[in-house]
Design a protein around this motif. Structure first.
Motif, short mmCIF file in Angstrom:
data_model
loop_
_atom_site.label_atom_id
_atom_site.label_comp_id
_atom_site.label_asym_id
_atom_site.label_seq_id
_atom_site.Cartn_x
_atom_site.Cartn_y
_atom_site.Cartn_z
N ILE A 187 0.85 -1.21 0.00
CA ILE A 187 0.00 0.00 0.00
C ILE A 187 0.88 1.25 0.00
O ILE A 187 0.62 2.21 -0.73
CB ILE A 187 -0.96 0.01 1.22
N SER A 188 1.94 1.24 0.80
CA SER A 188 2.84 2.39 0.87
C SER A 188 3.43 2.71 -0.50
O SER A 188 3.50 3.88 -0.90
CB SER A 188 3.99 2.11 1.85
N ILE A 189 3.85 1.70 -1.21
CA ILE A 189 4.47 1.90 -2.53
C ILE A 189 3.44 2.42 -3.53
O ILE A 189 3.72 3.37 -4.28
CB ILE A 189 5.15 0.60 -2.99
N GLU A 190 2.26 1.84 -3.53
CA GLU A 190 1.20 2.32 -4.43
C GLU A 190 0.84 3.77 -4.09
O GLU A 190 0.68 4.61 -4.99
CB GLU A 190 -0.04 1.44 -4.32
N ALA A 191 0.70 4.08 -2.80
CA ALA A 191 0.36 5.45 -2.38
C ALA A 191 1.48 6.43 -2.75
O ALA A 191 1.21 7.55 -3.19
CB ALA A 191 0.09 5.49 -0.88
N ALA A 192 2.74 6.00 -2.59
CA ALA A 192 3.88 6.86 -2.93
C ALA A 192 3.85 7.25 -4.40
O ALA A 192 4.15 8.39 -4.76
CB ALA A 192 5.18 6.15 -2.59
#
Length: 196
Positions: A53-58
């Motif tokens: 999720i962090s990578i997609e949000a970034a």
């Protein structure tokens, strides 16, 4: 590594370990869409697990945005760091520790994702509501019925509107010796809402 603006990085591109969960690709796409992210925003990923999720949000908030990934499990933090390096992401800060303590130290957020909480979901949602901008979005993924019940109770008591509840049941294809079959994954319920 991922050159697309659209979410949906295939699960197999992430580094994985058995004891650290990942939000599956199709569920992740829906969660990201429910957050309604824009460039330059500040995002929390509470219970970041593998960091998917962090990578997609970034990717969504871009280089002017910031993501704070929190997990109490050192294995999850290490795995998130490996995935950030693999995807060459530089706008994510990974935090090892108890979310109840660490969230209070963070800047105000535009959007917050809540995943694994170790049973403190209601308390974490209360704290997150106080750290969320007016008009900000909260997105909570649940698997357990008890967690869903707890989330709905606390969301109703706090300053949230436009509450949306969806349940996703996904089956993925798999080749067999005689053809293609579908394997069902566990249903996931996603609750999203806007802070009034």
């Amino acid at each position: 590594m991922w050159q697309h603006k659209t979410p949906g990085i295939p699960d197999e591109l992430f580094e994985r370990v058995d004891d650290v969960p990942i939000t599956k690709e199709e569920v992740r796409v829906i969660q990201i869409s429910k957050a309604r992210l824009s460039s330059g925003q500040t995002v929390y990923d509470v219970g970041c697990g593998s960091g998917s999720i962090s990578i997609e949000a970034a990717h969504q908030v871009g280089s002017t945005g910031k993501v704070f990934s929190i997990d109490i499990d050192p294995n999850a933090v290490e795995l998130t760091k490996k995935n950030l390096e693999k995807f060459q992401i530089s706008n994510v800060s990974v935090i090892l520790g108890n979310a109840m303590q660490k969230i209070s130290e963070l800047p105000i957020a535009d959007a917050i994702f809540i995943g694994g909480t170790g049973g403190e979901t209601a308390e974490i949602i209360k704290l997150c509501e106080s750290k969320l901008k007016q008009g900000g979005r909260i997105v909570i993924g649940t698997i357990l019925v008890e967690t869903l019940y707890s989330v709905l109770n606390i969301i109703e008591k706090l300053s949230f509107s436009s509450v949306d509840i969806i349940q996703i049941t996904i089956s993925k294809s798999r080749k067999t010796s005689t053809g293609t079959m579908f394997l069902a994954r566990n249903p996931v319920t996603i609750i999203s809402a806007t802070k009034i």
